[in-house]
Design a protein around this motif. Structure first.
Motif, PDB file in Angstrom:
ATOM      1  N   ASP A  48       8.510   4.461 -10.169  1.00 40.78           N
ATOM      2  CA  ASP A  48       9.158   3.169  -9.962  1.00 40.78           C
ATOM      3  C   ASP A  48       8.950   2.617  -8.557  1.00 40.78           C
ATOM      4  OD1 ASP A  48      10.696   4.946  -8.554  1.00 40.78           O
ATOM      5  OD2 ASP A  48      12.517   4.667  -9.745  1.00 40.78           O
ATOM      6  N   GLY A  49       8.271   3.381  -7.677  1.00 41.34           N
ATOM      7  CA  GLY A  49       8.046   2.904  -6.320  1.00 41.34           C
ATOM      8  C   GLY A  49       9.283   2.923  -5.453  1.00 41.34           C
ATOM      9  N   ILE A  50      10.341   3.607  -5.893  1.00 46.53           N
ATOM     10  CA  ILE A  50      11.583   3.710  -5.120  1.00 46.53           C
ATOM     11  C   ILE A  50      11.713   5.142  -4.617  1.00 46.53           C
ATOM     12  CG2 ILE A  50      14.096   3.529  -5.160  1.00 46.53           C
ATOM     13  CD1 ILE A  50      13.788   1.501  -7.444  1.00 46.53           C
ATOM     14  N   CYS A  51      11.820   5.288  -3.329  1.00 52.62           N
ATOM     15  CA  CYS A  51      11.973   6.611  -2.736  1.00 52.62           C
ATOM     16  C   CYS A  51      13.459   6.954  -2.707  1.00 52.62           C
ATOM     17  CB  CYS A  51      11.381   6.651  -1.322  1.00 52.62           C
ATOM     18  SG  CYS A  51      11.361   8.297  -0.598  1.00 52.62           S
ATOM     19  N   GLY A  52      13.925   7.558  -3.807  1.00 54.19           N
ATOM     20  CA  GLY A  52      15.320   7.939  -3.940  1.00 54.19           C
ATOM     21  C   GLY A  52      15.485   9.448  -3.877  1.00 54.19           C
ATOM     22  N   PRO A  53      16.653   9.967  -4.285  1.00 52.27           N
ATOM     23  CA  PRO A  53      16.952  11.410  -4.157  1.00 52.27           C
ATOM     24  C   PRO A  53      15.928  12.322  -4.823  1.00 52.27           C
ATOM     25  CG  PRO A  53      18.946  10.176  -4.650  1.00 52.27           C
ATOM     26  CD  PRO A  53      17.818   9.207  -4.771  1.00 52.27           C
ATOM     27  N   ALA A  54      15.483  11.994  -6.045  1.00 49.75           N
ATOM     28  CA  ALA A  54      14.535  12.872  -6.743  1.00 49.75           C
ATOM     29  C   ALA A  54      13.207  12.946  -6.001  1.00 49.75           C
ATOM     30  CB  ALA A  54      14.316  12.377  -8.171  1.00 49.75           C
ATOM     31  N   THR A  55      12.735  11.795  -5.517  1.00 49.84           N
ATOM     32  CA  THR A  55      11.473  11.776  -4.767  1.00 49.84           C
ATOM     33  C   THR A  55      11.616  12.525  -3.448  1.00 49.84           C
ATOM     34  OG1 THR A  55      10.871   9.646  -5.761  1.00 49.84           O
ATOM     35  CG2 THR A  55       9.728  10.270  -3.744  1.00 49.84           C
ATOM     36  N   ILE A  56      12.744  12.343  -2.769  1.00 54.25           N
ATOM     37  CA  ILE A  56      12.989  13.046  -1.508  1.00 54.25           C
ATOM     38  C   ILE A  56      12.971  14.554  -1.728  1.00 54.25           C
ATOM     39  CG2 ILE A  56      14.711  13.510   0.283  1.00 54.25           C
ATOM     40  CD1 ILE A  56      13.315  10.882   0.689  1.00 54.25           C
ATOM     41  N   ARG A  57      13.575  15.006  -2.825  1.00 49.53           N
ATOM     42  CA  ARG A  57      13.582  16.449  -3.105  1.00 49.53           C
ATOM     43  C   ARG A  57      12.163  16.987  -3.256  1.00 49.53           C
ATOM     44  NH1 ARG A  57      18.260  15.203  -6.198  1.00 49.53           N
ATOM     45  NH2 ARG A  57      17.004  14.947  -8.098  1.00 49.53           N
TER      46      ARG A  57
ATOM     47  N   GLN B  37       0.830  -1.202   0.000  1.00 50.22           N
ATOM     48  CA  GLN B  37       0.000   0.000   0.000  1.00 50.22           C
ATOM     49  C   GLN B  37       0.866   1.254   0.000  1.00 50.22           C
ATOM     50  OE1 GLN B  37      -3.098   0.005   2.934  1.00 50.22           O
ATOM     51  NE2 GLN B  37      -4.026   1.899   2.204  1.00 50.22           N
ATOM     52  N   THR B  38       1.967   1.221   0.744  1.00 55.39           N
ATOM     53  CA  THR B  38       2.904   2.348   0.724  1.00 55.39           C
ATOM     54  C   THR B  38       3.508   2.518  -0.660  1.00 55.39           C
ATOM     55  OG1 THR B  38       3.425   1.999   3.063  1.00 55.39           O
ATOM     56  CG2 THR B  38       4.986   3.306   1.786  1.00 55.39           C
ATOM     57  N   ALA B  39       3.852   1.390  -1.300  1.00 57.72           N
ATOM     58  CA  ALA B  39       4.437   1.445  -2.647  1.00 57.72           C
ATOM     59  C   ALA B  39       3.448   2.055  -3.639  1.00 57.72           C
ATOM     60  CB  ALA B  39       4.850   0.051  -3.092  1.00 57.72           C
ATOM     61  N   ARG B  40       2.166   1.677  -3.547  1.00 56.49           N
ATOM     62  CA  ARG B  40       1.163   2.232  -4.461  1.00 56.49           C
ATOM     63  C   ARG B  40       1.005   3.732  -4.252  1.00 56.49           C
ATOM     64  NH1 ARG B  40      -1.512  -2.685  -3.225  1.00 56.49           N
ATOM     65  NH2 ARG B  40      -2.769  -1.638  -1.622  1.00 56.49           N
ATOM     66  N   ALA B  41       0.970   4.155  -2.988  1.00 54.57           N
ATOM     67  CA  ALA B  41       0.838   5.585  -2.698  1.00 54.57           C
ATOM     68  C   ALA B  41       2.054   6.347  -3.219  1.00 54.57           C
ATOM     69  CB  ALA B  41       0.673   5.797  -1.194  1.00 54.57           C
ATOM     70  N   LEU B  42       3.232   5.767  -3.052  1.00 53.63           N
ATOM     71  CA  LEU B  42       4.452   6.419  -3.519  1.00 53.63           C
ATOM     72  C   LEU B  42       4.451   6.566  -5.044  1.00 53.63           C
ATOM     73  CD1 LEU B  42       7.256   7.584  -3.021  1.00 53.63           C
ATOM     74  CD2 LEU B  42       8.158   5.241  -3.044  1.00 53.63           C
ATOM     75  N   MET B  43       4.046   5.519  -5.749  1.00 63.31           N
ATOM     76  CA  MET B  43       4.019   5.592  -7.217  1.00 63.31           C
ATOM     77  C   MET B  43       2.989   6.609  -7.707  1.00 63.31           C
ATOM     78  SD  MET B  43       4.745   1.717  -8.591  1.00 63.31           S
ATOM     79  CE  MET B  43       3.600   0.864  -7.504  1.00 63.31           C
ATOM     80  N   THR B  44       1.852   6.709  -7.018  1.00 64.57           N
ATOM     81  CA  THR B  44       0.858   7.719  -7.381  1.00 64.57           C
ATOM     82  C   THR B  44       1.431   9.124  -7.190  1.00 64.57           C
ATOM     83  OG1 THR B  44      -0.939   6.233  -6.717  1.00 64.57           O
ATOM     84  CG2 THR B  44      -1.483   8.564  -6.934  1.00 64.57           C
ATOM     85  N   PHE B  45       2.122   9.311  -6.069  1.00 63.71           N
ATOM     86  CA  PHE B  45       2.781  10.600  -5.817  1.00 63.71           C
ATOM     87  C   PHE B  45       3.799  10.900  -6.914  1.00 63.71           C
ATOM     88  CE2 PHE B  45       6.602  12.682  -4.096  1.00 63.71           C
ATOM     89  CZ  PHE B  45       6.072  13.916  -3.745  1.00 63.71           C
ATOM     90  N   GLN B  46       4.599   9.896  -7.270  1.00 63.21           N
ATOM     91  CA  GLN B  46       5.624  10.107  -8.297  1.00 63.21           C
ATOM     92  C   GLN B  46       4.991  10.481  -9.642  1.00 63.21           C
ATOM     93  OE1 GLN B  46       7.525   6.279  -7.753  1.00 63.21           O
ATOM     94  NE2 GLN B  46       9.324   7.216  -6.788  1.00 63.21           N
ATOM     95  N   ARG B  47       3.904   9.801 -10.008  1.00 61.04           N
ATOM     96  CA  ARG B  47       3.232  10.135 -11.264  1.00 61.04           C
ATOM     97  C   ARG B  47       2.709  11.573 -11.244  1.00 61.04           C
ATOM     98  NH1 ARG B  47       1.510   4.610 -11.345  1.00 61.04           N
ATOM     99  NH2 ARG B  47      -0.273   5.142 -10.032  1.00 61.04           N
TER     100      ARG B  47
END
Length: 382
Positions: free
Chosen positions: A135-144, A118-128
């Motif tokens: 990609d469901g990976i919380c890396g530097p770009a997502t953190i920024r 569920q966290t992965a789905r929420a993260l990917m929605t945020f990224q989109r």
């Protein structure tokens, strides 16, 4: 790792010391011998950490405390985060990510520090939505992006727990159709507290069966999480409730203490101490606590928030009740009486009914009866 307590020595103690020093709970020390010794100062640091995290405050570093310690060494951005089925990622950074996504309107589920689907789905929605690679990976770009949106922001109710409240409201005051998982603690070779000729696992099983019968009589679907000779892990018990689609999860235990003066009933619900709490769990724990204490005369040891796995891994509101101390002569004598256990079971049922009533036609604590519940169910059915 092995369980660590005062007097132990070795490199694993040095690891614990290093974590506490990084959290300013222990000063830095010099000398390998002292650095690898679990002394009084380490025990005090462990207790302070456990108290802060809603863990059992015993001064012992067991699996739950060690897991929480390791998780506390991470902050959001200190490592990439992703959903891994074979080796689940967990820690304070995951908890911070879940809370941040939830505050931004993305449903990451209950903040529990475990990076699940569920966290992965929420993260990917945020990224989109942020036009990042989903990609469901919380890396530097997502953190920024998370930091860019971090201030200013309004803080209000926690959406996941507001949804819990709304589900209870929409469910209506009738008990019929509600699905409850009753979880008798311990079981099998794990007897729990053994004292005064009584075994905690047996008491919990008997209480579960009595509660099951009463719930089924009202039309509820009551499921028991284990058999009489089985002792699932907390994670297995939580999965049982999740797979069943339970509306509530009730865990039944008794307690023990080296002091025979320790006695009474206490109830526990999910909460971290920083404002994150299961509002429905807290409400139900309060109802159970007051009903059982009023009907039995057991000392009221109040309600408490905890971050036990049984709370963090269940998707529905969950409560654990510690009913009496088997090491206390008075509590043990009461719990050994089947009539007393009937009273406890009725008190818990009434507490569940009061939760769904939401104040409608409520009565003072300790006065609502099983017959009243059946009459109310019948009246609502007409």
């Amino acid at each position: 790792m092995r369980v660590l307590r005062r007097g132990d020595t070795g490199p694993d103690v040095a690891e614990i010391r290093a974590i506490f020093a990084g959290m300013d709970l222990l000063p830095q020390v010099t000398g390998a011998e002292q650095y690898e010794t679990f002394d009084v100062a380490v025990e005090q640091a462990v207790r302070a950490f456990q108290q802060r995290r809603g863990l059992i405050t015993d001064g012992v570093v067991g699996p739950a405390t060690y897991q929480a310690l390791k998780g506390a060494s991470y902050h959001l951005g200190s490592r990439p985060l992703a959903h891994m089925i074979s080796s689940p990622v967990q820690g304070d950074d995951v908890f911070a990510l879940q809370e941040r996504l939830t505050e931004l309107g993305f449903d990451a589920g209950r903040p529990d520090g475990h990076f699940g689907s569920q966290t992965a789905r929420a993260l990917m929605t945020f990224q989109r939505d942020m036009r990042l690679t989903p990609d469901g990976i919380c890396g530097p770009a997502t953190i920024r992006e998370l930091h860019r949106l971090s201030s200013p922001r309004a803080r209000g109710g926690r959406p996941v727990f507001l949804r819990e409240q709304e589900q209870v409201r929409r469910a209506g005051p009738r008990l019929r159709g509600k699905r409850i998982v009753i979880d008798p603690g311990h079981g099998g070779e794990d007897l729990g507290v053994v004292a005064g000729g009584l075994r905690e696992a047996d008491i919990a099983w008997d209480l579960a069966r009595r509660l099951e019968g009463r719930m089924q009589a009202t039309g509820m679907e009551a499921l028991i999480s284990r058999g009489p000779n089985h002792s699932p892990t907390e994670l297995e018990r939580a999965r049982f409730a999740n797979d069943a689609g339970a509306d509530l999860f009730l865990s039944l235990h008794s307690d023990g203490n080296p002091s025979p003066r320790a006695q009474g009933v206490a109830s526990f619900h999910f909460g971290t101490g920083n404002g994150t709490t299961s509002t429905v769990g807290e409400l139900l724990a309060g109802f159970i606590q007051r009903e059982v204490a009023a009907r039995t005369g057991l000392r009221d040891c109040r309600t408490h928030y905890k971050t036990w796995e049984i709370f963090t891994r269940t998707r529905c509101p969950a409560v654990r009740v510690e009913i009496g101390y088997l090491t206390n002569p008075d509590d043990a004598r009461n719990l050994g009486d089947p009539a007393f256990r009937d009273i406890v079971a009725e008190g818990i049922l009434i507490a569940v009914k009061r939760l769904y009533l939401l104040g409608e036609g409520d009565q003072p604590t300790g006065t609502f009866t099983f017959a009243d519940v059946l009459a109310h169910e019948l009246a609502k059915a007409e």
